[in-house]
Every structure is written in C-alpha cells, then in structure tokens.
Enzyme design. Sequence first.
Site, PDB file in Angstrom:
ATOM      1  N   LEU A 182       0.837  -1.197   0.000  1.00  0.00           N
ATOM      2  CA  LEU A 182       0.000   0.000   0.000  1.00  0.00           C
ATOM      3  C   LEU A 182       0.875   1.251   0.000  1.00  0.00           C
ATOM      4  CD1 LEU A 182      -3.154   0.394   0.083  1.00  0.00           C
ATOM      5  CD2 LEU A 182      -2.835   1.159   2.446  1.00  0.00           C
ATOM      6  N   GLY A 183       1.709   1.346  -1.031  1.00  0.00           N
ATOM      7  CA  GLY A 183       2.477   2.563  -1.241  1.00  0.00           C
ATOM      8  C   GLY A 183       1.674   3.531  -2.079  1.00  0.00           C
ATOM      9  N   ARG A 184       2.360   4.351  -2.873  1.00  0.00           N
ATOM     10  CA  ARG A 184       1.662   5.339  -3.694  1.00  0.00           C
ATOM     11  C   ARG A 184       0.699   4.673  -4.676  1.00  0.00           C
ATOM     12  NH1 ARG A 184       7.095   7.191  -3.872  1.00  0.00           N
ATOM     13  NH2 ARG A 184       7.438   9.160  -2.747  1.00  0.00           N
ATOM     14  N   ILE A 185       1.209   3.685  -5.411  1.00  0.00           N
ATOM     15  CA  ILE A 185       0.376   3.039  -6.428  1.00  0.00           C
ATOM     16  C   ILE A 185      -0.701   2.191  -5.775  1.00  0.00           C
ATOM     17  CG2 ILE A 185       0.378   1.393  -8.336  1.00  0.00           C
ATOM     18  CD1 ILE A 185       3.191   2.421  -9.044  1.00  0.00           C
ATOM     19  N   ARG A 205       4.327  -4.178   4.593  1.00  0.00           N
ATOM     20  CA  ARG A 205       5.377  -4.442   5.574  1.00  0.00           C
ATOM     21  C   ARG A 205       5.073  -3.714   6.885  1.00  0.00           C
ATOM     22  NH1 ARG A 205      11.247  -2.808   3.680  1.00  0.00           N
ATOM     23  NH2 ARG A 205      10.154  -0.807   3.612  1.00  0.00           N
ATOM     24  N   ILE A 264       1.108  -5.629 -11.321  1.00  0.00           N
ATOM     25  CA  ILE A 264       1.645  -4.419 -11.954  1.00  0.00           C
ATOM     26  C   ILE A 264       2.945  -4.019 -11.265  1.00  0.00           C
ATOM     27  CG2 ILE A 264      -0.556  -3.521 -12.765  1.00  0.00           C
ATOM     28  CD1 ILE A 264      -0.443  -1.657 -10.215  1.00  0.00           C
ATOM     29  N   ALA A 265       3.520  -4.917 -10.480  1.00  0.00           N
ATOM     30  CA  ALA A 265       4.728  -4.627  -9.700  1.00  0.00           C
ATOM     31  C   ALA A 265       5.966  -4.939 -10.529  1.00  0.00           C
ATOM     32  CB  ALA A 265       4.702  -5.423  -8.398  1.00  0.00           C
ATOM     33  N   ARG A 266       6.525  -6.120 -10.334  1.00  0.00           N
ATOM     34  CA  ARG A 266       7.636  -6.642 -11.119  1.00  0.00           C
ATOM     35  C   ARG A 266       7.398  -8.132 -11.316  1.00  0.00           C
ATOM     36  NH1 ARG A 266       8.495  -2.186 -12.299  1.00  0.00           N
ATOM     37  NH2 ARG A 266      10.440  -0.991 -12.270  1.00  0.00           N
ATOM     38  N   GLU A 295      11.200 -10.482 -19.342  1.00  0.00           N
ATOM     39  CA  GLU A 295      10.426  -9.632 -20.238  1.00  0.00           C
ATOM     40  C   GLU A 295      11.200  -9.419 -21.531  1.00  0.00           C
ATOM     41  OE1 GLU A 295       9.570  -5.959 -18.243  1.00  0.00           O
ATOM     42  OE2 GLU A 295       7.953  -6.820 -17.061  1.00  0.00           O
ATOM     43  N   HIS A 314       4.335  -4.371 -20.078  1.00  0.00           N
ATOM     44  CA  HIS A 314       4.978  -3.475 -19.098  1.00  0.00           C
ATOM     45  C   HIS A 314       4.824  -2.018 -19.545  1.00  0.00           C
ATOM     46  CE1 HIS A 314       8.467  -3.074 -15.980  1.00  0.00           C
ATOM     47  NE2 HIS A 314       7.528  -2.147 -15.804  1.00  0.00           N
ATOM     48  N   GLY A 316       2.632   0.263 -17.865  1.00  0.00           N
ATOM     49  CA  GLY A 316       1.821   0.933 -16.863  1.00  0.00           C
ATOM     50  C   GLY A 316       1.932   2.443 -16.905  1.00  0.00           C
TER      51      GLY A 316
END
Length: 348
Positions: A182-185, A205, A264-266, A295, A314, A316
């Site tokens: 739950l960061g910015r994105i 975390r 949508i992370a890595r 990728e 990739h 986004g």
Amino acid sequence: MPVPRAEVNRRGIIRFITSLMMGTQARPLVARTPIIQLPPELQKTMKEASKDFEVINIDLDQVTKEMARRVEGLLLYMPVNLRINSKVMDYFPNLKVISNCGVGINHIDVAAATERGIAVGNTPDVLTDCTADLAFSLLLASARNVVEGDRIARGPETKEFLHLHGYFGSKVSRSTIGIVGLGRIGSAVAKRANGFGMKVLYHNRNRRKADEKKLDAHFCTTLADLLPQSDFVVLCTPLTPETRHLIAAKELSLMKPTATLVNIARGGVVNHDDLTDALKNGVIRAAALDVTEPEPLPRDHPLLKMANVTLTPHFGSATANTRMKMMELVVMNLRAGLNGEELPFGVN
C-alpha cells in the site's frame, strides 16, 4: 526511420574526436539505454537537454575505452533489460550519475553506485495514477473477459454469440480486493476500488493506519489472511530479495478458485512456473499481468497460450503526459548529478 544504433554511436565518436582536434571543451557525455525510436512527445525534451550534454547509446561493444572515460551520466529509459552492476559502472570510470526513467530500481546495484560516489535518481509520483489506471484496466478486462469478447465480436463465425454462457465473467462491484503493497500506487488502486464499492484489504510491511480511514482499507497482518478473502489480488510491491517469488504455489493455493491475480509490480514477485500450474489446474480463475520474468516471455511460454491470462507489455506508465513528465525528472536528475549537486529525486 530510426537511425541504426551503430550509426548513432559512430556519429557520437566523430563529434568527440572533432572536439579534441579543435581543442574545444566538449559537453558532458551521457550514455543511455538504446531507444529504437524516441516517441515524438519526448523528442523536444531530449533536444533541449542536448544543449547541456551529448547523448550516445550504452553499448559496451561500440563505446571505446577512450569514449567511456568521457561518460559522466547514464540515462536509463524503459524498459531496461540491462543490469547496471559494478562491471558496467567500472567501464565508465568517471561516471557521476545514473538517472532512471521509472520508479523501480531493482536493475541498478545502488550499493555499488554508492560505494563509487555515483548518485542514483528515479522518477517517483508522476506515474502513480497512470499505473493504477492500468491495474484496474487489467482487473476489469480479466474479470469481464474483454479480450475473449473482442475475439468473438471480430471473428468470422457468429455461432459463439449464441453460446456466451461459456464466457461469463466475474462481478467487480462490491467484491473484495486484496492489495499487496500500500504505497503510492497501491493507495491509488484502493481509491479506484472505493469507486466500485469494493471491500479493500491490504497487506504491507508496515501498517498504514493514517491511510486506512480515508481509503476504507482493512489491514491484514499476513498474506495468509488476505489471500483467502480476496476476489482480486493486486500486487503493487517493489521487487526486493524479500518479495522475490512472494506469490508461489503455497500462496496461490490459499486464493479462491474464482480469484484473479493482477501484477503491476515486477515479474519476479511471482513464480511463473507455479502460476502456470495454478491456472492450468483451476487453483485460481485468471491472471492479468503487465510484468513478467523475463520480459518479454519466450514466445513458446505456456502463459502466452492461456485464454485465462491477460497480458500487457509493461506499459503501466505509457501515456504521453506521464512519459513527458518522467523524462523531465530524468533530465533534472542528470543535470544535478553532472554538476555535482544533490539529485532532486535521489535514492542514495
């Protein structure tokens, strides 16, 4: 028509030699990851930046040792398939700054850069909404079988129109979304989920109590708590040694058989072999991925052949406005680093 990479480097070398022969002070040299063709929206930004420094492509087979000694900055345009490790840094002995176009920096050995006094910068914040939009695009497309529906609507046969019960989707409104990171994105994804009346769960975390009320989000102390409750699991966490293969066979087995995994992370956050098995065997309903490992995926990879997998390459942050702003921040970081100043968006 794009100029061949070898020709771009050849021209750069000629300019460099000419400046030496004329005894003039050459502008700082910046090496960038190869761009086949710079989008038109970004050409003006790069043209303005070129007043301050020369730009060549990073190519260790093309850049001579003599020219490498002149390189003071690296510009990493996305997608970045080159790992910037100590070997690459040492090839450019006078390197001052590495400016990354994007937030994720797992392809840069930041510790090695710090040891060498090399500043590292990225482009935070500007791609938050754009990436969250794509997360929901993938979620909705997967839930409502948009890709399969497009195929049916365009297909030469019309009989499938009579048997659409085989393509029933999943309801999104008032379902439960589990956000990992739950960061910015992740927070921006939660805001969009609020608009669909979804119950928002999150695992992070550190608990984000200040955000819980405004996002109407409920904290899950473990993935084992979040996964069984979620109809959609959206991965928004950075790739670190702790999050590599965070989602593997065990975690997938905890999800609902009707659930969808959105990444949508890595790519490395998910074990793709385990995901393939889970999708084949009905452990989960579907997956929607903007990122994979590697990728791109090998063209014979089984995920590419599955109807219950929705894929994007990739992108986004791939809107004109977002990439323009990102490039502006990249250039700001470069200029500061080349001048020995603190980077406005530094990470070390």
